[in-house]
Design a protein around this motif. Structure first.
Motif, short mmCIF file in Angstrom:
data_model
loop_
_atom_site.label_atom_id
_atom_site.label_comp_id
_atom_site.label_asym_id
_atom_site.label_seq_id
_atom_site.Cartn_x
_atom_site.Cartn_y
_atom_site.Cartn_z
N THR A 113 -0.12 -11.42 -40.28
CA THR A 113 0.99 -10.67 -39.67
C THR A 113 1.84 -9.92 -40.69
O THR A 113 1.40 -8.92 -41.23
CB THR A 113 1.85 -11.62 -38.77
OG1 THR A 113 2.48 -12.62 -39.54
CG2 THR A 113 0.98 -12.26 -37.70
N ILE A 114 3.04 -10.40 -40.99
CA ILE A 114 3.95 -9.65 -41.84
C ILE A 114 3.41 -9.47 -43.26
O ILE A 114 3.80 -8.54 -43.96
CB ILE A 114 5.35 -10.30 -41.85
CG1 ILE A 114 6.40 -9.28 -42.32
CG2 ILE A 114 5.35 -11.59 -42.66
CD1 ILE A 114 7.83 -9.75 -42.09
N GLY A 115 2.47 -10.34 -43.66
CA GLY A 115 1.82 -10.17 -44.96
C GLY A 115 0.96 -8.92 -44.99
O GLY A 115 0.97 -8.16 -45.97
N MET A 136 -2.02 -11.15 -35.58
CA MET A 136 -2.25 -11.92 -34.36
C MET A 136 -1.08 -11.90 -33.37
O MET A 136 -1.04 -12.70 -32.43
CB MET A 136 -2.55 -13.37 -34.73
CG MET A 136 -1.42 -14.05 -35.48
SD MET A 136 -1.82 -15.78 -35.92
CE MET A 136 -3.17 -15.56 -37.07
N GLU A 137 -0.16 -10.97 -33.50
CA GLU A 137 1.03 -10.99 -32.65
C GLU A 137 0.71 -10.95 -31.16
O GLU A 137 1.38 -11.61 -30.36
CB GLU A 137 1.96 -9.83 -33.02
CG GLU A 137 2.72 -10.00 -34.32
CD GLU A 137 1.97 -9.48 -35.52
OE1 GLU A 137 2.58 -9.30 -36.58
OE2 GLU A 137 0.73 -9.25 -35.42
N VAL A 138 -0.31 -10.17 -30.77
CA VAL A 138 -0.62 -10.09 -29.34
C VAL A 138 -1.10 -11.42 -28.79
O VAL A 138 -1.06 -11.65 -27.57
CB VAL A 138 -1.66 -8.98 -29.04
CG1 VAL A 138 -1.08 -7.61 -29.35
CG2 VAL A 138 -2.97 -9.21 -29.80
N GLN A 139 -1.54 -12.33 -29.65
CA GLN A 139 -1.91 -13.67 -29.22
C GLN A 139 -0.69 -14.57 -29.04
O GLN A 139 -0.83 -15.70 -28.57
CB GLN A 139 -2.88 -14.30 -30.23
CG GLN A 139 -4.21 -13.57 -30.36
CD GLN A 139 -5.16 -14.27 -31.31
OE1 GLN A 139 -4.86 -15.33 -31.86
NE2 GLN A 139 -6.33 -13.68 -31.51
N ARG A 140 0.48 -14.08 -29.46
CA ARG A 140 1.71 -14.85 -29.37
C ARG A 140 2.71 -14.24 -28.40
O ARG A 140 3.88 -14.61 -28.36
CB ARG A 140 2.36 -14.96 -30.77
CG ARG A 140 1.48 -15.58 -31.84
CD ARG A 140 1.22 -17.05 -31.59
NE ARG A 140 0.44 -17.65 -32.67
CZ ARG A 140 -0.87 -17.82 -32.64
NH1 ARG A 140 -1.57 -17.42 -31.57
NH2 ARG A 140 -1.51 -18.38 -33.66
N GLY A 141 2.26 -13.24 -27.65
CA GLY A 141 3.13 -12.63 -26.65
C GLY A 141 4.06 -11.57 -27.19
O GLY A 141 4.96 -11.11 -26.47
N ILE A 142 3.84 -11.15 -28.44
CA ILE A 142 4.69 -10.10 -29.02
C ILE A 142 3.78 -8.99 -29.56
O ILE A 142 2.63 -8.88 -29.14
CB ILE A 142 5.63 -10.66 -30.12
CG1 ILE A 142 4.83 -11.39 -31.21
CG2 ILE A 142 6.65 -11.61 -29.49
CD1 ILE A 142 5.67 -11.86 -32.38
N PHE A 143 4.27 -8.17 -30.45
CA PHE A 143 3.45 -7.12 -31.05
C PHE A 143 3.87 -6.93 -32.50
O PHE A 143 4.94 -7.40 -32.91
CB PHE A 143 3.56 -5.82 -30.24
CG PHE A 143 4.69 -4.90 -30.63
CD1 PHE A 143 4.44 -3.59 -31.01
CD2 PHE A 143 6.02 -5.35 -30.62
CE1 PHE A 143 5.48 -2.74 -31.36
CE2 PHE A 143 7.06 -4.51 -30.96
CZ PHE A 143 6.79 -3.19 -31.33
#
Length: 263
Positions: A113-115, A136-143
């Motif tokens: 992600t942020i890395g 993987m943000e879309v797997q956590r409900g965000i973007f």
């Protein structure tokens, strides 16, 4: 050479380079609020240090970062986190000033992600062959909200970017190289020495010329090629009057490396 550690990020000045090390190893260098603040503050220190000509961000331990520690930083981002005073915003998405000097990033192990978004905002990236990447943000409900949607398709092409952004799937170092996310893939033991060597190569060049090169490239992205092209001649004229330009000519004629002072 000086070494210090404040909060979650180590600092080491080595000649004209600044080594900035992520150091929350028990949590696989996941970004909590303290590490996030400390990184951008360390980059602010680099920006203000005229003797520091190139920064290298690396990670202590086995992993670069497991990404954002959402349980810790979620509230700050829900309220709209901005970088603290004196800091630099390397991602350019959190309201702070951007870097005007070169940034090299070297990653290994997990780089999530942020890395990845830090790499996309950096200038040169290296990785170990064992690195595993995931946006993987879309797997956590965000973007992705630190620049992946802005930059990954610029370097990798639309379809290549969306393959990973829209699934959150993990990919390896060889795919990162194919995408253009990294410039070199190295054995784990060679990563940091090679990254330091490369940062030192950048730092050995004329600092004013390096900063002008970065500024022109960023202006092209921000304002378009026509605007950036119109500024080239004036910048060149200004640089040609500097002591570094005179030293560069002497070095060429004398067939030696230039010794630049940033003046």
């Amino acid at each position: 050479m000086s070494t210090s550690s404040v909060g979650r990020v180590s600092r080491e000045k080595r000649g004209h380079i600044m080594l900035i090390g992520l150091d929350r190893t028990p949590k696989r260098n996941a970004f909590d609020q303290a590490m996030l603040d400390d990184l951008v503050l360390a980059l602010g220190e680099y920006e203000r240090d005229d003797d520091a000509r190139c920064a290298l961000v690396f990670a202590h331990g086995e992993h670069f970062t497991a990404g954002l520690d959402l349980a810790n930083v979620g509230d700050a981002f829900r309220q709209g986190w901005t970088v603290p005073a004196g800091a630099v915003d390397p991602w350019g998405t959190f309201g702070g000033p951007r870097l005007s000097k070169p940034l090299v990033v070297a990653v290994q192990g997990y780089c999530y992600t942020i890395g990845i978004e830090l790499m996309l905002a950096a200038d040169i990236n290296l990785c170990a062959s064992n690195t595993r990447f995931a946006q993987m943000e879309v797997q956590r409900g965000i973007f992705p909200f630190a620049g992946a949607t802005l930059r990954l398709h610029q370097i990798a092409g639309w379809g290549n970017a969306m393959r990973w952004l829209l699934t959150g799937d993990e990919f390896d170092a060889h795919e990162a190289y194919r995408l253009g996310l990294v410039q070199e893939v190295l054995a784990s033991e060679d990563l940091l020495p090679r990254a330091i060597w490369l940062a030192e190569r950048v730092a050995a060049q004329a600092p004013l010329g390096v900063r002008a090169t970065l500024a022109s490239a960023h202006q092209t992205l921000d304002d378009g090629e026509k605007v950036a092209a119109a500024a080239l001649q004036a910048t060149a004229q200004q640089l040609l009057t500097t002591e570094d330009a005179k030293e560069g000519l002497r070095a060429m004629l004398e067939k030696r490396e230039g010794k630049f002072k940033g003046k």
